[in-house]
Motif scaffolding. Structure first.
Motif, short mmCIF file in Angstrom:
data_model
loop_
_atom_site.label_atom_id
_atom_site.label_comp_id
_atom_site.label_asym_id
_atom_site.label_seq_id
_atom_site.Cartn_x
_atom_site.Cartn_y
_atom_site.Cartn_z
N GLN A 1 -9.59 -6.58 -38.81
CA GLN A 1 -10.52 -7.28 -39.67
C GLN A 1 -11.88 -7.50 -39.01
O GLN A 1 -12.92 -7.22 -39.60
N SER A 2 -11.87 -7.96 -37.77
CA SER A 2 -13.11 -8.32 -37.10
C SER A 2 -13.69 -7.20 -36.24
O SER A 2 -14.87 -7.22 -35.88
N GLU B 1 -12.78 -6.87 -33.25
CA GLU B 1 -12.76 -7.43 -31.89
C GLU B 1 -11.72 -6.73 -31.03
O GLU B 1 -10.60 -6.46 -31.48
#
Length: 231
Positions: A159-160, A162
């Motif tokens: 999602q991010s 990261e």
């Protein structure tokens, strides 16, 4: 290439031996009911949660969720040629090349395509780290998993974007002279990443949760591509 949906309809590539331009939809009787011709060089396909189809293009990705939607790459040339999906996430992982004149087969960026949000995000691996089309997979929690040329398995939040973890597994390696040449590859099953190391004629099993190498197998031949099946 083609994707058959549960209702019997078929998503099929448009093109010929010279070029590929998009995707068409055939109903269960074989009649064409829709088409999109805005996906040049269409290559690589998969379905995410909800049976939403994603196709790679030289300028982004084409998404089909009952209708076609084009998600443009941020670069004039932004090729996605391989797509990695799960049935539990709306996000597709894809490779990404923004340089049509690039030499070699190592890439340093990848894409996260959120079909629910209608977004395409380009994410970079750590500086100096590359990968090839054989080095992408999905984790047990739908994470993006990439085997880097630094010899580590990099786990990325879908999602991010990261970077969640980097687990050393094999020695650093260089990209192949030809794409068919043996070079490290990865696949994931039940939370274990299986990584080939052609330079050592070996295959390693890595626990993605702990980063521990669970086992190493030595081979009498040089491994190339890899698939894992259950009995």
């Amino acid at each position: 290439m083609a994707i058959e949906l549960e209702d019997g309809s078929l998503l099929s590539t448009l093109g010929d031996s010279e070029s590929r331009t998009g995707v068409r939809v055939l109903d269960p009787e074989g009649a064409e009911v829709a088409r999109a011709e805005n996906c040049p060089g269409v290559h690589g396909e998969g379905t995410v949660a909800g049976e939403v189809a994603v196709f790679g293009c030289t300028d982004g990705v084409l998404v089909h969720d009952g209708a076609f939607t084009k998600l443009e790459a941020p670069d004039e040339y932004g090729r996605t040629g391989n797509v990695f999906t799960t049935g539990t996430s709306p996000v597709a992982l894809g490779d990404y090349n923004a340089d049509p004149d690039s030499e070699g087969y190592l890439l340093s960026q990848f894409v996260l395509v959120d079909t629910a949000a209608g977004t395409l995000e380009v994410v970079s691996l750590p500086e100096g780290v590359g990968y090839t089309f054989r080095d992408l997979a999905r984790g047990p929690g739908d994470e993006a998993v990439l085997l880097g040329s630094d010899g580590a398995v990099h786990v990325v939040d879908e999602q991010s974007g990261e970077l969640l973890a980097s687990h050393p597994v094999i020695d650093p390696w260089e990209g192949p002279a030809e794409w068919q040449d043996p070079h490290p590859a990865i696949t994931v099953l039940d939370g274990v990443a299986y990584v080939t190391e052609p330079a050592a004629n070996a295959v390693h099993a890595l626990d993605l949760a702990s980063g521990a190498v669970l086992a190493t197998g030595r081979l009498d031949a040089t491994p190339n591509e890899i698939a894992v099946v259950t009995g």
